[in-house]
Design an enzyme around this catalytic site. Sequence first.
Site, PDB file in Angstrom:
ATOM      1  N   LYS A   1      24.553  28.536  36.412  1.00 32.57           N
ATOM      2  CA  LYS A   1      24.030  29.337  37.530  1.00 32.57           C
ATOM      3  C   LYS A   1      22.898  28.570  38.226  1.00 32.57           C
ATOM      4  O   LYS A   1      22.391  27.581  37.686  1.00 32.57           O
ATOM      5  CB  LYS A   1      23.525  30.681  37.002  1.00 32.57           C
ATOM      6  CG  LYS A   1      22.370  30.568  36.000  1.00 32.57           C
ATOM      7  CD  LYS A   1      22.094  31.899  35.309  1.00 32.57           C
ATOM      8  CE  LYS A   1      20.978  31.778  34.284  1.00 32.57           C
ATOM      9  NZ  LYS A   1      20.831  33.006  33.477  1.00 32.57           N
TER      10      LYS A   1
ATOM     11  N   TYR B   1      -6.685  16.604  48.183  1.00 37.85           N
ATOM     12  CA  TYR B   1      -7.172  17.875  48.737  1.00 37.85           C
ATOM     13  C   TYR B   1      -8.173  18.548  47.799  1.00 37.85           C
ATOM     14  O   TYR B   1      -7.963  18.591  46.576  1.00 37.85           O
ATOM     15  CB  TYR B   1      -6.008  18.844  48.944  1.00 37.85           C
ATOM     16  CG  TYR B   1      -5.157  18.547  50.158  1.00 37.85           C
ATOM     17  CD1 TYR B   1      -5.693  18.595  51.440  1.00 37.85           C
ATOM     18  CD2 TYR B   1      -3.814  18.250  50.012  1.00 37.85           C
ATOM     19  CE1 TYR B   1      -4.893  18.348  52.553  1.00 37.85           C
ATOM     20  CE2 TYR B   1      -3.007  17.998  51.116  1.00 37.85           C
ATOM     21  CZ  TYR B   1      -3.561  18.042  52.385  1.00 37.85           C
ATOM     22  OH  TYR B   1      -2.776  17.792  53.470  1.00 37.85           O
TER      23      TYR B   1
HETATM   24  C1  LIG Z   1      20.876  32.524  32.093  1.00 33.84           C
HETATM   25  C2  LIG Z   1      21.576  33.192  30.983  1.00 33.84           C
HETATM   26  C3  LIG Z   1      21.918  32.475  29.827  1.00 33.84           C
HETATM   27  C4  LIG Z   1      21.454  31.062  29.577  1.00 33.84           C
HETATM   28  O1  LIG Z   1      20.115  31.103  29.105  1.00 33.84           O
HETATM   29  P1  LIG Z   1      19.375  29.792  28.576  1.00 33.84           P
HETATM   30  O2  LIG Z   1      18.104  30.297  28.006  1.00 33.84           O
HETATM   31  O3  LIG Z   1      19.159  28.919  29.773  1.00 33.84           O
HETATM   32  O4  LIG Z   1      20.271  29.170  27.588  1.00 33.84           O
HETATM   33  C5  LIG Z   1      22.667  33.115  28.862  1.00 33.84           C
HETATM   34  N1  LIG Z   1      23.050  34.405  29.019  1.00 33.84           N
HETATM   35  C6  LIG Z   1      22.721  35.131  30.104  1.00 33.84           C
HETATM   36  C7  LIG Z   1      23.157  36.544  30.204  1.00 33.84           C
HETATM   37  C8  LIG Z   1      21.967  34.555  31.120  1.00 33.84           C
HETATM   38  O5  LIG Z   1      21.624  35.279  32.191  1.00 33.84           O
END
Ligand SMILES: *Cc1c(COP(=O)(O)O)cnc(C)c1O
EC number: 5.1.1.1
Length: 357
Positions: A33, A253
Amino acid sequence: MRPARALIDLQALRHNYQLAREVTGAKALAVIKADAYGHGAVRCAEALQDMADGFAVACIEEALELRAGGIRGPILLLEGFFEADELPLIVEHDFWCVVHSLWQLEALEKASLSQPITVWLKLDSGMHRVGLHPADYQAAYRRLLASGNVAKIVLMSHFARADELHDPSSTEQLAIFDKARQGLVAQISLRNSPAVLGWPQIPSDWVRPGIMLYGATPFDEPNAVASRLQPVMTLESKIISVRELPAGEPVGYGARFVTTQPTRVGVVAMGYADGYPRQAPTGTPVLVEGQRSQLVGRVSMDMLAVDLTHVPQAGLGSTVELWGKHILASDVAKAADTIPYQIFCNLRRVPRLYSGA
Ligand SMILES: *Cc1c(COP(=O)(O)O)cnc(C)c1O
């Protein structure tokens, strides 16, 4: 050409995916994702396609991008559909779909689909974000099967604190999950990266590794399995300006850094508009000409400054690693009071160059 770039090592990605499967003995959905946590979803999926059991994304827009990029095989929508009119597309593209709320269950019951779909039925086992209440879980399972629109159901839940290895809440969540699914004969999926790496006792037919695929540890403490991960992204750039400053001179800055001794400062073409965290303070580690040094002063939009006083071989054109194989993204994240998830997702403007596919 501006020298800022992100090198993506797809061989390391494959290694990390394989590690998730090896340590769990389970099937693994590669969580890609948010554009594969900033690494490029289609390229990452292509690199994993011949070995991956499937992929997981947040929403149908991300899943359609993968199909348009030629990615075949299972793709799970981790938040299911947001509106019922996505259901025909879910059927058409053969996406798997989380059901996490009663309104989704009702929409599925009302729909008339040309083919039944695969549903991952999510239980709220204690995180209290999404997922069905334990009291509704068994009835939801039966209603899905009775709807005629569902061919297969995987039972899932998600941990709130699996990155805290000594906290009892993951064990408590597991007990709630096991009680809610009593008597149901179905595959299960519980483990995200911290649960894959740190909770070998938690059962799973399917695991859902995300951050570990990209080679970053989700833990604040050392972990034997996490130490076998290989960083996938190297964020690097070059020194575009050097100055020798006497003691008492400010840099950047807000004059947030003032030299206390004669100091050689290098300016690097990298800034917060590239996703480097502006919150990173003086002292955040960097690698210059293969040698560890540190950030000095505030991060600007397009530039940042590093200390070259103890790196005499470095000068104009020297390569600087902001994070990667030597400077861990998790260490930079910690210095900036955030997590590697966020600094990866924030990556922008810099070209991504891929190797190892
Ligand atoms: C994003 C997500 C994962 C992956 O999580 P990580 O901590 O990056 O391994 C797994 N399950 C769900 C439901 C998620 O939303």
